[in-house]
Design an enzyme around this catalytic site. Structure first.
Site, PDB file in Angstrom:
ATOM      1  N   GLY A  46       0.837  -1.192   0.000  1.00 20.87           N
ATOM      2  CA  GLY A  46       0.000   0.000   0.000  1.00 20.87           C
ATOM      3  C   GLY A  46       0.874   1.244   0.000  1.00 20.87           C
ATOM      4  O   GLY A  46       2.011   1.201   0.482  1.00 20.87           O
ATOM      5  N   GLN A  51       3.447   9.760   0.652  1.00 19.30           N
ATOM      6  CA  GLN A  51       4.701   9.009   0.794  1.00 19.30           C
ATOM      7  C   GLN A  51       5.642   9.231  -0.385  1.00 19.30           C
ATOM      8  O   GLN A  51       6.812   8.854  -0.325  1.00 19.30           O
ATOM      9  CB  GLN A  51       4.414   7.519   0.988  1.00 19.30           C
ATOM     10  CG  GLN A  51       3.744   7.225   2.331  1.00 19.30           C
ATOM     11  CD  GLN A  51       3.453   5.749   2.493  1.00 19.30           C
ATOM     12  OE1 GLN A  51       2.459   5.260   1.994  1.00 19.30           O
ATOM     13  NE2 GLN A  51       4.336   5.031   3.155  1.00 19.30           N
ATOM     14  N   CYS A  99       5.667  -0.292   7.247  1.00 14.35           N
ATOM     15  CA  CYS A  99       5.355   0.885   6.432  1.00 14.35           C
ATOM     16  C   CYS A  99       6.586   1.237   5.601  1.00 14.35           C
ATOM     17  O   CYS A  99       7.705   1.225   6.123  1.00 14.35           O
ATOM     18  CB  CYS A  99       4.995   2.046   7.355  1.00 14.35           C
ATOM     19  SG  CYS A  99       4.616   3.574   6.490  1.00 14.35           S
ATOM     20  N   LEU A 100       6.378   1.573   4.328  1.00 11.49           N
ATOM     21  CA  LEU A 100       7.519   1.931   3.476  1.00 11.49           C
ATOM     22  C   LEU A 100       8.214   3.199   3.988  1.00 11.49           C
ATOM     23  O   LEU A 100       9.383   3.425   3.683  1.00 11.49           O
ATOM     24  CB  LEU A 100       7.070   2.120   2.032  1.00 11.49           C
ATOM     25  CG  LEU A 100       6.551   0.845   1.335  1.00 11.49           C
ATOM     26  CD1 LEU A 100       6.076   1.174  -0.077  1.00 11.49           C
ATOM     27  CD2 LEU A 100       7.613  -0.245   1.305  1.00 11.49           C
ATOM     28  N   HIS A 141      -4.567   1.810   7.682  1.00 12.38           N
ATOM     29  CA  HIS A 141      -3.175   2.271   7.762  1.00 12.38           C
ATOM     30  C   HIS A 141      -2.935   3.378   6.724  1.00 12.38           C
ATOM     31  O   HIS A 141      -2.363   4.430   7.042  1.00 12.38           O
ATOM     32  CB  HIS A 141      -2.243   1.071   7.535  1.00 12.38           C
ATOM     33  CG  HIS A 141      -0.789   1.421   7.423  1.00 12.38           C
ATOM     34  ND1 HIS A 141       0.158   0.950   8.310  1.00 12.38           N
ATOM     35  CD2 HIS A 141      -0.103   2.196   6.532  1.00 12.38           C
ATOM     36  CE1 HIS A 141       1.347   1.433   7.962  1.00 12.38           C
ATOM     37  NE2 HIS A 141       1.215   2.177   6.882  1.00 12.38           N
ATOM     38  N   GLU A 142      -3.396   3.142   5.494  1.00 10.72           N
ATOM     39  CA  GLU A 142      -3.166   4.130   4.421  1.00 10.72           C
ATOM     40  C   GLU A 142      -3.989   5.397   4.655  1.00 10.72           C
ATOM     41  O   GLU A 142      -3.520   6.508   4.405  1.00 10.72           O
ATOM     42  CB  GLU A 142      -3.498   3.527   3.054  1.00 10.72           C
ATOM     43  CG  GLU A 142      -2.664   2.311   2.647  1.00 10.72           C
ATOM     44  CD  GLU A 142      -1.170   2.533   2.789  1.00 10.72           C
ATOM     45  OE1 GLU A 142      -0.706   3.670   2.620  1.00 10.72           O
ATOM     46  OE2 GLU A 142      -0.473   1.549   3.098  1.00 10.72           O
ATOM     47  N   HIS A 145      -2.304   7.870   6.783  1.00  9.88           N
ATOM     48  CA  HIS A 145      -1.306   8.724   6.103  1.00  9.88           C
ATOM     49  C   HIS A 145      -1.954  10.001   5.570  1.00  9.88           C
ATOM     50  O   HIS A 145      -1.340  11.061   5.577  1.00  9.88           O
ATOM     51  CB  HIS A 145      -0.661   7.980   4.926  1.00  9.88           C
ATOM     52  CG  HIS A 145       0.423   7.033   5.327  1.00  9.88           C
ATOM     53  ND1 HIS A 145       1.570   7.442   5.968  1.00  9.88           N
ATOM     54  CD2 HIS A 145       0.554   5.693   5.164  1.00  9.88           C
ATOM     55  CE1 HIS A 145       2.352   6.387   6.188  1.00  9.88           C
ATOM     56  NE2 HIS A 145       1.758   5.312   5.708  1.00  9.88           N
TER      57      HIS A 145
END
Ligand SMILES: [Zn+2]
Length: 175
Positions: A46, A51, A99-100, A141-142, A145
């Site tokens: 994701g 990001q 997470c990236l 989660h996304e 962000h």
């Protein structure tokens, strides 16, 4: 289309509240293409636009849960523009999230087990669907962000500091 650098903690951009997309157009679709390129390149499931430094309410996801005969994950890309979470369940579940933007660090986060999600697709068409399991974890989660929140913000201060220390160490070792 391009693989772009991923914004990592503690970059202050990750605290921005992203703004809604006013009309889904070719610029939006170009952003989505870059987001998929970047997410697949980083082996993520994701990615939120912020990001890659773009404060717009756009998410891409691909859980790649199915495999082909050769054991390679089958791509199942999903796009969420201006997503909204409706009716989060009272029942909660724990998932070991990563997470990236927090590379190679994982921690258990508690979230509503199920939710409904409303969003626009890359053609501007409206959708609404009930999510559970990894899909529910990932979309929540996304969504965080888009509201300037990373999964570390759900942890105790002690745990958060531990992870930031490990990240520092990891970065120094790689430098
Ligand atoms: Zn993330």
């Amino acid at each position: 289309m391009a693989v772009l650098p991923i914004v990592e903690v503690p970059d202050p951009r990750l605290k921005l509240i992203s703004t809604p997309v006013e009309g889904v157009d070719d610029d939006t679709r170009a952003l989505i293409a870059d987001m998929f390129d970047t997410m697949y390149d980083a082996n993520g499931i994701g990615l939120a636009a912020i990001q890659i430094g773009v404060p717009k309410r756009v998410l891409v996801m691909d859980l790649q849960e199915e495999e082909d005969e050769e054991g390679k994950p089958i791509r199942a890309p999903r796009v969420f523009i201006n997503p909204e979470i409706l009716d989060p369940a009272d029942e909660r579940s724990l998932y070991n999230e990563g997470c990236l933007s927090v590379p190679d660090q994982y921690a258990e986060v508690e979230r509503p087990k199920r939710c409904r999600v409303k969003w626009l697709d890359e053609d501007g068409k409206a959708h609404e669907e009930a999510f559970e399991g990894l899909l529910a974890v990932c979309i929540q989660h996304e969504m965080d962000h888009l509201n300037g929140i990373v999964f570390l913000d759900h942890l105790s201060r002690l745990k958060r500091q531990m992870i930031m220390k490990k990240l520092d160490k990891q970065r120094r070792a790689a430098a």
